[in-house]
Scaffold this motif. Structure first.
Motif, PDB file in Angstrom:
ATOM      1  N   TYR A 194       6.588   6.210  -4.487  1.00  9.89           N
ATOM      2  CA  TYR A 194       5.449   6.905  -3.863  1.00  9.89           C
ATOM      3  C   TYR A 194       4.593   7.619  -4.904  1.00  9.89           C
ATOM      4  O   TYR A 194       3.363   7.587  -4.825  1.00  9.89           O
ATOM      5  N   HIS A 195       5.257   8.240  -5.875  1.00 15.39           N
ATOM      6  CA  HIS A 195       4.491   8.957  -6.900  1.00 15.39           C
ATOM      7  C   HIS A 195       3.567   8.008  -7.663  1.00 15.39           C
ATOM      8  O   HIS A 195       2.389   8.303  -7.854  1.00 15.39           O
ATOM      9  N   ASP A 196       4.081   6.871  -8.045  1.00 14.32           N
ATOM     10  CA  ASP A 196       3.255   5.898  -8.780  1.00 14.32           C
ATOM     11  C   ASP A 196       2.120   5.377  -7.900  1.00 14.32           C
ATOM     12  O   ASP A 196       0.985   5.201  -8.364  1.00 14.32           O
ATOM     13  N   PHE A 197       2.453   5.149  -6.635  1.00 18.30           N
ATOM     14  CA  PHE A 197       1.455   4.670  -5.659  1.00 18.30           C
ATOM     15  C   PHE A 197       0.331   5.695  -5.491  1.00 18.30           C
ATOM     16  O   PHE A 197      -0.857   5.355  -5.536  1.00 18.30           O
ATOM     17  N   ALA A 198       0.716   6.964  -5.321  1.00 21.82           N
ATOM     18  CA  ALA A 198      -0.278   8.034  -5.123  1.00 21.82           C
ATOM     19  C   ALA A 198      -1.140   8.205  -6.370  1.00 21.82           C
ATOM     20  O   ALA A 198      -2.349   8.448  -6.276  1.00 21.82           O
ATOM     21  N   ASP A 199      -0.521   8.038  -7.550  1.00 22.03           N
ATOM     22  CA  ASP A 199      -1.279   8.085  -8.805  1.00 22.03           C
ATOM     23  C   ASP A 199      -2.297   6.957  -8.856  1.00 22.03           C
ATOM     24  O   ASP A 199      -3.476   7.167  -9.140  1.00 22.03           O
ATOM     25  N   LYS A 200      -1.817   5.786  -8.573  1.00 16.21           N
ATOM     26  CA  LYS A 200      -2.644   4.582  -8.667  1.00 16.21           C
ATOM     27  C   LYS A 200      -3.904   4.712  -7.812  1.00 16.21           C
ATOM     28  O   LYS A 200      -4.994   4.371  -8.254  1.00 16.21           O
ATOM     29  N   TYR A 201      -3.736   5.224  -6.580  1.00 11.86           N
ATOM     30  CA  TYR A 201      -4.881   5.309  -5.671  1.00 11.86           C
ATOM     31  C   TYR A 201      -5.464   6.726  -5.573  1.00 11.86           C
ATOM     32  O   TYR A 201      -6.270   7.000  -4.697  1.00 11.86           O
ATOM     33  N   GLN A 202      -5.015   7.580  -6.454  1.00 14.48           N
ATOM     34  CA  GLN A 202      -5.491   8.975  -6.487  1.00 14.48           C
ATOM     35  C   GLN A 202      -5.396   9.647  -5.118  1.00 14.48           C
ATOM     36  O   GLN A 202      -6.367  10.184  -4.584  1.00 14.48           O
ATOM     37  N   LEU A 203      -4.211   9.593  -4.558  1.00 14.23           N
ATOM     38  CA  LEU A 203      -3.982  10.155  -3.224  1.00 14.23           C
ATOM     39  C   LEU A 203      -3.292  11.513  -3.273  1.00 14.23           C
ATOM     40  O   LEU A 203      -2.923  12.057  -2.236  1.00 14.23           O
ATOM     41  N   LYS A 204      -3.124  12.067  -4.468  1.00 13.69           N
ATOM     42  CA  LYS A 204      -2.361  13.312  -4.608  1.00 13.69           C
ATOM     43  C   LYS A 204      -2.881  14.405  -3.673  1.00 13.69           C
ATOM     44  O   LYS A 204      -2.114  15.159  -3.089  1.00 13.69           O
ATOM     45  N   ALA A 205      -4.202  14.473  -3.533  1.00  9.34           N
ATOM     46  CA  ALA A 205      -4.791  15.539  -2.724  1.00  9.34           C
ATOM     47  C   ALA A 205      -4.407  15.410  -1.247  1.00  9.34           C
ATOM     48  O   ALA A 205      -4.442  16.390  -0.504  1.00  9.34           O
ATOM     49  N   ASN A 206      -4.046  14.196  -0.850  1.00  5.77           N
ATOM     50  CA  ASN A 206      -3.691  13.962   0.551  1.00  5.77           C
ATOM     51  C   ASN A 206      -2.207  14.157   0.836  1.00  5.77           C
ATOM     52  O   ASN A 206      -1.731  13.811   1.908  1.00  5.77           O
ATOM     53  N   SER A 207      -1.475  14.675  -0.132  1.00  6.15           N
ATOM     54  CA  SER A 207      -0.015  14.667   0.000  1.00  6.15           C
ATOM     55  C   SER A 207       0.515  15.639   1.044  1.00  6.15           C
ATOM     56  O   SER A 207      -0.054  16.698   1.285  1.00  6.15           O
ATOM     57  N   PHE A 208       1.602  15.241   1.657  1.00  8.52           N
ATOM     58  CA  PHE A 208       2.342  16.090   2.588  1.00  8.52           C
ATOM     59  C   PHE A 208       3.708  16.361   2.001  1.00  8.52           C
ATOM     60  O   PHE A 208       4.174  15.608   1.157  1.00  8.52           O
ATOM     61  N   PRO A 209       4.320  17.441   2.450  1.00  9.05           N
ATOM     62  CA  PRO A 209       5.677  17.674   1.929  1.00  9.05           C
ATOM     63  C   PRO A 209       6.608  16.527   2.346  1.00  9.05           C
ATOM     64  O   PRO A 209       6.522  16.041   3.472  1.00  9.05           O
ATOM     65  N   ASP A 210       7.461  16.116   1.428  1.00  5.10           N
ATOM     66  CA  ASP A 210       8.423  15.047   1.749  1.00  5.10           C
ATOM     67  C   ASP A 210       9.505  15.568   2.682  1.00  5.10           C
ATOM     68  O   ASP A 210       9.918  16.723   2.586  1.00  5.10           O
TER      69      ASP A 210
END
Lengths: 321, 321
Positions: A194-210
């Motif tokens: 998930y971390h690599d995926f979120a990096d790739k698509y720049q989704l960090k700002a959309n993150s929710f707590p796991d």
């Protein structure tokens, strides 16, 4: 019914000697041993399989070490058992609940040749302890392990989870929450995915707590109540397994929500529940892993073995995304 | 190799105290206990379970004989395992798939004291063969059996099924179809229950052909397709178990029907699936049966045992009727 005394009488030896032969202890005169075995065979002495195994040096029983039951481990064990039966082997299951002693009992049975081999779905003792038993018979594992002596049939969950995430992305989902199980060694791989995926698509700002340690239908219901309570809701939830996805879906429905209308739900494993509830999921071929584990054992036992399957995770699109 | 004497010497305690710590008996000073465990860990001591069991005359392992896995047998085995663990016993599972030899291996392990007792969920050999082993240790069964030597924890499925049928009648259902499983000895009791019920309320004219050998979600889907295809439809379907009821319900939904709007659906067992899909069902306390089986074994082994539960089937009304 034939008993050990009768065999001893006919062979003109003590019952201890007969027992030694049956249990494959050393220190029995070879001619005596053969004679006793002949009598055992002639009288069709009860543990037929023992007599048979004495002849071929195998018990044709394979031990399965598991911690506890999960939907997936049950499916693995069933498939392993079916495969073993097909080749004339039986299965003895040790449910250890993380008890070192119980695990050692199985390992000791391998050492004393009461088991031909072991498949380790779960382990509690250190690998080095388990490895020290590989000289007594094949040990194969389902767990993530790279070892010269203990082959593993594990699959790459980084790859499997990424498959699911890329699918969600392609469907337009950008605000994805992750529900992880924390049992086993696959979770860190999924977290990394998930971390690599979120990096790739720049989704960090959309993150929710796991979420962590979520495994059951009830856990899924809890996630549903969390989702309902949020102002700022994820548009998709990637679940640790189909149980969680099923509980999530049905609890959302009870509250008048729907999937994919209100939120996309992705399961994992492709169990019967995913079929039952039309869940999009990742097919995890645990049954084929089990067959591979058995084939590897067969081969290590010097028996003709089918070729192992090439295993891939597969996205199964149904109606929850 | 490290032995118990060496640990006792290093800890300055008696071997009895070390043995108590290893076997998790109470009555050991906490500080001492920790110190002994530290030494055990440092020396990487592996207690010889054989030596241990020789001393107390028990292996503290109970064998479980099962044919194959079902949702319910898995639940039974889990509960039995939990109960056994709580009392310091471990479980060894023999999945026989109806193989007589594999069953005999377990029975022979009882004879040779490798197992303290056996619980028989399913059997392939004649009862008289199994009974001949009761002199070596307790054998308890889940199957319907009346025997002086093999206690059974079976429940009366005539009563359980009648409970469900009477409930359906009270809700106004008159045209009831029955879906039976044909595994085991409980089906004939359920068939008899329906016949007596139909006689009592003079429902014979409303009868539908019985389904047999229906166990799975997929079987339930097949029943749904049958129902959809009828001109003259039952108004309720009493299912062999919750799997069948779940498959029936979801397949009907796929075709645009609903329960109880179009047809009442009654499950059996009260498994997680019934909870998941809000199925009305009969609670079948397999987990309590398992505990009872363990308590009976404990008692037969001369150990202090909790009192057995009084078991009753119970109607769980949810939303499918």
């Amino acid at each position: 019914m034939t008993n050990i005394q009768e065999i001893a009488r006919l062979a003109g030896v003590s019952t201890t000697t007969v027992s030694r032969v049956i249990n494959q202890h050393p220190y029995v005169n070879e001619a005596k041993r053969k004679e006793i075995l002949k009598i055992i065979e002639r009288l069709d002495y009860v543990p037929n399989s023992n007599a048979k195994s004495l002849k071929e040096g195998m018990t044709r029983i394979i031990g399965v070490l598991t911690g506890t039951y999960t939907t997936l481990s049950t499916s693995f064990i069933q498939a392993f058992n079916t495969s073993a039966n097909k080749h004339g082997f039986n299965v003895m299951l040790f449910i250890t609940n993380g008890d070192r002693q119980q695990e050692l009992i199985a390992l000791e049975m391998l050492r004393s040749k009461q088991l031909d081999a072991l498949i380790c779905l779960f382990r509690t003792n250190e690998w080095k302890v388990i490895e020290s038993y590989t000289k007594y018979g094949p040990i194969v594992t389902w767990q993530r392990l790279v070892s010269d002596t203990i082959p593993s049939v594990f699959m790459d969950h980084y790859k499997g989870y990424t498959l699911g995430l890329e699918y969600l992305y392609a469907k337009g989902y950008r605000r994805i929450a992750n529900v992880f199980s924390s049992k086993g060694l696959n979770t860190p791989e999924r977290v990394r995915s998930y971390h690599d995926f979120a990096d790739k698509y720049q989704l960090k700002a959309n993150s929710f707590p796991d979420f962590h340690d979520k495994l059951t239908i009830y856990d899924g219901e809890e996630v549903a109540r969390w989702w309902i309570g949020q102002n700022d809701r994820p548009d998709a939830i990637a679940c640790s397994n189909d149980n969680v996805a099923a509980g999530l879906l049905t609890e959302l429905r009870r509250a008048g929500f729907s999937a994919p209308g209100d939120v996309g739900i992705l399961g994992f494993d492709n169990t019967e529940l995913a079929h039952l509830l039309d869940l999009t999921t990742i097919h995890y071929p645990a049954n084929k892993q089990a067959e591979n584990a058995f084939y590897i054992i067969l081969d290590m036992l010097g028996q003709p073995a089918p070729e192992v399957h090439t295993l891939e995770f597969e996205l199964i699109e149904r109606k929850s995304t």
